[in-house]
Write a protein that holds these residues in place. Structure first.
Motif, mmCIF file in Angstrom:
data_model
loop_
_atom_site.group_PDB
_atom_site.id
_atom_site.type_symbol
_atom_site.label_atom_id
_atom_site.label_comp_id
_atom_site.label_asym_id
_atom_site.label_seq_id
_atom_site.Cartn_x
_atom_site.Cartn_y
_atom_site.Cartn_z
ATOM 1 N N ASP A 1 77.240 79.845 33.157
ATOM 2 C CA ASP A 1 77.248 79.354 34.534
ATOM 3 C C ASP A 1 77.059 77.840 34.465
ATOM 4 N N THR B 1 76.955 81.031 40.764
ATOM 5 C CA THR B 1 75.724 81.714 40.369
ATOM 6 C C THR B 1 75.619 83.078 41.057
ATOM 7 N N ASP C 1 69.524 80.582 38.606
ATOM 8 C CA ASP C 1 68.941 79.312 39.063
ATOM 9 C C ASP C 1 67.432 79.451 38.993
ATOM 10 N N THR D 1 72.615 74.743 41.193
ATOM 11 C CA THR D 1 72.419 74.844 39.759
ATOM 12 C C THR D 1 72.351 73.434 39.183
HETATM 13 MG MG LIG Z 1 75.157 77.720 40.760
#
Ligand SMILES: [Mg+2]
Ligand SMILES: Nc1nc2c(ncn2[C@@H]2O[C@H](COP(=O)(O)OP(=O)(O)OP(=O)(O)O)[C@@H](O)[C@H]2O)c(=O)[nH]1
Length: 607
Positions: A72, A17, A42, A53
């Motif tokens: 992601d 992320t 996130d 995440t």
């Molecule tokens: Mg992540």
């Protein structure tokens, strides 16, 4: 327009992320003055709080004249089922590997999946800024991993970059100038193929599901063939070709940086979200009415862990939450299952409870935490591992691969504790700096509640990673390892003096002033039997009881229960009572006489 679809995959915390943050920033996806949080993708509350995440998310940016859709993915094993579906939606994957930790169980899992769907991953050794980074050793381990996973020649010839997502650079060698993410962008354009599209009318495989407050259900996927426009007629087929619904697309949305924009037409190869089809879900094909063959879709992984959600019927029920009836809880759980394909919900025989099955303690814990924040009150039972029977009728249970990094001096204890839990040690090797890496195959059943014990045994220094390995023959009974508990024998408010008097019996889980009831668990006993205690008794004083005197008692801080700790802690005859304000532990049977009777009945059944 030129297009690339790429997923970022890795073990938990290896920096996916953070990398997406930098890619968005450096591609100019943010406005000059836009305020963007760290790990912007996130975005939900629990993701931010825990720094992990939970849901896969798509984002999109422009690099030179190419649009790159980036997905992601979550690194935690409980959410890993999603990764394989995501990999079917993209044409390339960036595998991030922490330059100090090296490949970890989830690295192996996601790389295995990527190779299986035929992708040729890009390997990025991340976090080379760490003082303990060992990039060249890690690259060898990655190579071994690819080889062990039967990578083809072409896949073994993976391109490598080194860098630091945090510092915002990637480079062909660790010693190259540390400038920007440009080397990664360029590599994606060079190495990832443009999306393969097929001939024919609209077909799109549902891959990510969301409930949007304004648009209703949103299904995201890559368009395999044709194009999609708002208002067009569409139908939905399941994996077997059964018709799920016929309707109209209300909106088509494309990804633009952190946002989504309505578009007039989504075309083959692009990843878009479609609104207007309330029954469509992951693994369904969205297509024009004349299509009859669904796109091939991977079945959804079966759940491995289940627990009962039921109404809260403790004496304190309804005092802290406003959503308490079984009907409301039931509706909420069914709604969750609609948006979360990894969950399975079944009604129990008695009307007051539901059986909720999922992929792990964290996944179920997050559901519980989300619900209590929404004002729900309910109680949950101890998680049960779901068994299977193989073809010959033998009982099978889920086995996990467990990797534990621990200081040398504690390794003996860890090995002993895990073998008591029926785990098998498969590898043990030094991992540098006086630490060893232990690898086990352990039954999921034996791991419930082990995390806390591991931290205690190693003074908080061990790191455990686990991943579903396979179903294996049932390993037989695993003895319960927990001490008994201290149970309140009366209803009222806990008094400091009484708690202080009980300190030698074991650590408390409550504080003075907390409301307690008969049958509620208020602490842990130092011995292995349960003990009923009185936490209401104040000090006998001649005249009036003064509060100040009471407060002068110095208490050891109590054990703080979180949802996940509580779930790991309780026994089969106990519940966790969850409310927006409290997490309490209780005996299923609150009345001590009933508990005795039940105990005797169970005893009789055993002989
Ligand atoms: Mg992540
Ligand atoms: N030193 C260092 N830390 C980094 C780097 N990249 C990420 N981190 C840190 O690693 C932690 C995890 O980063 P995330 O980006 O959330 O990792 P993730 O892979 O998305 O994690 P999950 O989504 O939970 O699997 C954060 O504290 C980051 O600041 C890096 O290049 N160097």
């Amino acid at each position: 327009m030129k297009l690339r679809n790429v997923a970022i995959i890795a073990h938990v915390d290896h920096g996916k992320t953070t990398l997406v943050d930098r890619l968005l920033q450096q591609s100019g996806a943010f406005r000059e003055n836009q305020r963007v949080a760290e790990r912007a993708l996130d975005s939900n509350e629990l993701e931010r709080e825990r720094g992990i995440t939970i849901l896969s998310k798509v984002t999109s940016l422009l690099w030179q004249d190419t649009r790159i859709n980036i997905v992601d993915t979550p690194g935690h094993a409980d959410f890993g089922g999603e990764v394989e579906r995501i990999l079917n939606m993209v044409d390339g994957a960036i595998v991030l590997v922490d330059a100090a930790e090296g490949p970890m169980p989830q690295t192996k899992f996601v790389v295995g999946k990527a190779l299986k769907v035929g992708l040729k991953p890009i390997v990025a050794i991340n976090k080379v800024d760490r003082p303990d980074a060992r990039p060249s050793a890690v690259i060898n381990e990655v190579f071994d991993l690819f080889a062990a996973l039967d990578a083809s020649e072409a896949q073994l010839d993976f391109p490598i970059l080194y860098g630091s997502a945090k510092q915002g650079w990637m480079a062909a060698t660790p010693d190259d100038p540390k400038q920007s993410m440009a080397p990664l962008f360029d590599l994606v354009l060079r190495h990832v193929a443009p999306p393969a599209v097929e001939e024919g009318p609209l077909r799109m495989l549902g891959t990510i599901l969301e409930a949007n407050p304004y648009l209703g259900r949103l299904v995201t996927g890559r368009i395999t063939s044709g194009s999609v426009r708002p208002n067009q007629a569409a139908k939905v087929l399941d994996r077997d070709g059964n018709l799920i619904e016929q309707g109209r697309v209300s909106k088509v949305l494309a990804f633009r940086g952190l946002e989504r924009q309505p578009i007039e037409e989504g075309t083959a190869g692009d990843i878009v979200s479609i609104a207007g089809l309330p029954e469509a879900t992951v693994s369904h094909t969205i297509c024009t009415p004349d299509v009859s063959e669904p796109l091939p879709a991977q079945p959804i992984d079966p759940p491995t862990l289940a627990m009962t959600f039921r109404i809260n019927d403790s004496p304190l029920a309804g005092t802290e939450g406003d959503k308490v009836q079984s009907r409301v809880i039931r509706e909420r759980l069914l709604r969750e299952a609609e948006g979360n394909v990894a969950l399975r919900i079944a009604e129990s025989t008695d009307k007051d409870s539901m059986e909720v099955a999922g992929r792990g303690e964290l996944q179920l814990g997050i559901l519980i935490e989300t619900m209590r924040r929404e004002g729900f009150e309910f109680s949950v039972s101890r998680p049960k591992v779901l068994f299977e029977r193989d073809a010959s009728g033998e009982l099978m249970e889920p086995i996990e691969e467990v990797v534990i990094d621990v200081d040398d001096e504690h390794s003996g204890t860890v090995v002993q504790k895990l073998s008591e839990r029926k785990a098998e040690l498969v590898e043990m090797r030094p991992s540098g700096g006086g630490r060893v890496r232990l690898i086990f195959y352990a039954p999921t059943r034996g791991l419930i509640g082990y995390q806390g014990e591991l931290l205690t045994d190693t003074r908080g220094t061990a790191v455990m990673n686990r991943l579903f390995h396979a179903y294996g023959p049932h390993k037989g009974e695993i003895p319960g390892r927990r001490n008994g508990v201290l149970i309140s024998n009366d209803v009222g408010e806990a008094v400091a003096y009484a708690l202080w008097n009980l300190e030698e019996r074991g650590p408390m889980m409550i504080e003075p002033g907390w409301k307690v009831y008969r049958g509620m668990i208020i602490g842990e006993h130092t011995r292995d039997n349960d003990l009923e205690v009185n936490v209401l008794k104040g000090k006998k004083l001649t005249n009036i009881r003064t509060h100040s005197k009471d407060e002068a008692v110095r208490l050891t801080p109590p054990i703080r229960m979180t949802v996940e700790k509580a779930l790991a802690y309780i026994a089969d005859d106990e519940f966790v009572e969850v409310t927006p304000k409290s997490i309490r532990l209780r005996k299923k049977l609150l009345d001590p006489h009933e508990r005795k009777r039940d105990e005797r009945r169970k005893e009789a059944e055993r002989v």
